[in-house]
Design a protein around this motif. Sequence first.
Motif, PDB file in Angstrom:
ATOM      1  N   VAL A 185       0.823  -1.197   0.000  1.00 33.46           N
ATOM      2  CA  VAL A 185       0.000   0.000   0.000  1.00 33.46           C
ATOM      3  C   VAL A 185       0.859   1.249   0.000  1.00 33.46           C
ATOM      4  O   VAL A 185       0.563   2.221  -0.669  1.00 33.46           O
ATOM      5  N   ILE A 186       1.951   1.233   0.746  1.00 36.36           N
ATOM      6  CA  ILE A 186       2.818   2.405   0.780  1.00 36.36           C
ATOM      7  C   ILE A 186       3.882   2.237  -0.289  1.00 36.36           C
ATOM      8  O   ILE A 186       4.736   1.373  -0.212  1.00 36.36           O
ATOM      9  N   GLY A 187       3.831   3.071  -1.297  1.00 32.15           N
ATOM     10  CA  GLY A 187       4.785   3.008  -2.390  1.00 32.15           C
ATOM     11  C   GLY A 187       4.781   4.340  -3.095  1.00 32.15           C
ATOM     12  O   GLY A 187       4.010   5.242  -2.794  1.00 32.15           O
TER      13      GLY A 187
ATOM     14  N   LEU B 217     -13.667   9.777  -0.556  1.00 30.26           N
ATOM     15  CA  LEU B 217     -13.314  10.446  -1.814  1.00 30.26           C
ATOM     16  C   LEU B 217     -11.892  10.993  -1.751  1.00 30.26           C
ATOM     17  O   LEU B 217     -11.151  10.945  -2.740  1.00 30.26           O
ATOM     18  N   GLN B 218     -11.508  11.495  -0.597  1.00 28.06           N
ATOM     19  CA  GLN B 218     -10.160  12.018  -0.439  1.00 28.06           C
ATOM     20  C   GLN B 218      -9.122  10.907  -0.556  1.00 28.06           C
ATOM     21  O   GLN B 218      -8.058  11.092  -1.169  1.00 28.06           O
ATOM     22  N   VAL B 219      -9.426   9.736   0.003  1.00 24.49           N
ATOM     23  CA  VAL B 219      -8.498   8.603  -0.095  1.00 24.49           C
ATOM     24  C   VAL B 219      -8.402   8.113  -1.540  1.00 24.49           C
ATOM     25  O   VAL B 219      -7.324   7.765  -2.017  1.00 24.49           O
TER      26      VAL B 219
ATOM     27  N   ALA C  80      -5.104   7.796  -3.772  1.00 21.68           N
ATOM     28  CA  ALA C  80      -4.671   6.617  -4.524  1.00 21.68           C
ATOM     29  C   ALA C  80      -4.289   6.996  -5.952  1.00 21.68           C
ATOM     30  O   ALA C  80      -3.284   6.506  -6.490  1.00 21.68           O
ATOM     31  N   ARG C  81      -5.067   7.858  -6.573  1.00 24.34           N
ATOM     32  CA  ARG C  81      -4.731   8.295  -7.939  1.00 24.34           C
ATOM     33  C   ARG C  81      -3.399   9.030  -7.966  1.00 24.34           C
ATOM     34  O   ARG C  81      -2.616   8.893  -8.916  1.00 24.34           O
ATOM     35  N   THR C  82      -3.135   9.810  -6.931  1.00 23.90           N
ATOM     36  CA  THR C  82      -1.877  10.540  -6.858  1.00 23.90           C
ATOM     37  C   THR C  82      -0.716   9.599  -6.569  1.00 23.90           C
ATOM     38  O   THR C  82       0.373   9.748  -7.123  1.00 23.90           O
TER      39      THR C  82
ATOM     40  N   VAL D  49      -5.764  -3.844  -8.481  1.00 26.85           N
ATOM     41  CA  VAL D  49      -6.250  -2.479  -8.281  1.00 26.85           C
ATOM     42  C   VAL D  49      -7.159  -2.417  -7.061  1.00 26.85           C
ATOM     43  O   VAL D  49      -7.025  -1.554  -6.185  1.00 26.85           O
ATOM     44  N   MET D  50      -8.107  -3.350  -6.994  1.00 29.16           N
ATOM     45  CA  MET D  50      -9.062  -3.367  -5.889  1.00 29.16           C
ATOM     46  C   MET D  50      -8.349  -3.582  -4.555  1.00 29.16           C
ATOM     47  O   MET D  50      -8.680  -2.949  -3.539  1.00 29.16           O
ATOM     48  N   ALA D  51      -7.366  -4.487  -4.533  1.00 22.52           N
ATOM     49  CA  ALA D  51      -6.639  -4.757  -3.301  1.00 22.52           C
ATOM     50  C   ALA D  51      -5.883  -3.521  -2.827  1.00 22.52           C
ATOM     51  O   ALA D  51      -5.856  -3.214  -1.632  1.00 22.52           O
ATOM     52  N   CYS D  52      -5.261  -2.818  -3.757  1.00 23.95           N
ATOM     53  CA  CYS D  52      -4.509  -1.614  -3.394  1.00 23.95           C
ATOM     54  C   CYS D  52      -5.434  -0.540  -2.841  1.00 23.95           C
ATOM     55  O   CYS D  52      -5.151   0.075  -1.797  1.00 23.95           O
ATOM     56  N   VAL D  53      -6.535  -0.302  -3.526  1.00 20.65           N
ATOM     57  CA  VAL D  53      -7.462   0.754  -3.101  1.00 20.65           C
ATOM     58  C   VAL D  53      -8.093   0.397  -1.762  1.00 20.65           C
ATOM     59  O   VAL D  53      -8.160   1.230  -0.841  1.00 20.65           O
ATOM     60  N   ALA D  54      -8.564  -0.842  -1.622  1.00 22.15           N
ATOM     61  CA  ALA D  54      -9.192  -1.257  -0.369  1.00 22.15           C
ATOM     62  C   ALA D  54      -8.192  -1.209   0.780  1.00 22.15           C
ATOM     63  O   ALA D  54      -8.543  -0.844   1.908  1.00 22.15           O
TER      64      ALA D  54
END
Length: 200
Positions: free
Chosen positions: A46-48, A69-71, A75-77, A123-128
């Motif tokens: 997650v931290i990268g 929404l902020q999270v 993630a996009r950033t 993608v889902m794992a990273c975002v979650a």
Amino acid sequence: FSASSLPGFAKLTRASGDGLSPPPFARTAGNTHMQKYFLREPRLQVIGGKGRGLRMSMGSMECSEENVLQVLEMARTEWPDMFGVSERARQIGITGDVQLMSVDGPFVTLRLTGRFWHRRATVMACVAGMIGQVIPEVADVTLEEADQLSDLDQEIDPGTGQVIFEADRRSPDFNGDRATMEYAGLNPDNRGPFGQTPFG
């Protein structure tokens, strides 16, 4: 639809010492085990990338639509090549995005759209994982529909139930590296489309 109902997706309980390996995608109301798992598994780390904002914000937000929404924006950033935020990602056909559908108490529902170079499960794992780390009140992160997690578009013969057409939903393999790594039994998501970080 909850992603935990799919093969390879399960909740990580707070029990310890049970000898069970964590599933590829772990979700729990408390974030202690989630942090340990995602931080020790490079392909779902997650931290990268930039990372500083995530470390500063970890576990500091309450569960609300505004904060989720902020999270997602975080993630996009954090992973601009995963979500097609960067120009070079858009140039190779990456258009994928994650949208918030609802926040119902501690339950968050998302939607995946567009084309990702990475597998949608990654993608889902990273975002979650990011949501769970930054907003520890979140008990469950789900997708609104099961097929949003699939990397394949399939047409099924209604009479036989057999697949008669199949197409890759991911963005084009612009330089052939993804197919080469998959052929060699490697996970291309470990390297990403540009080979500089685990997520591109």
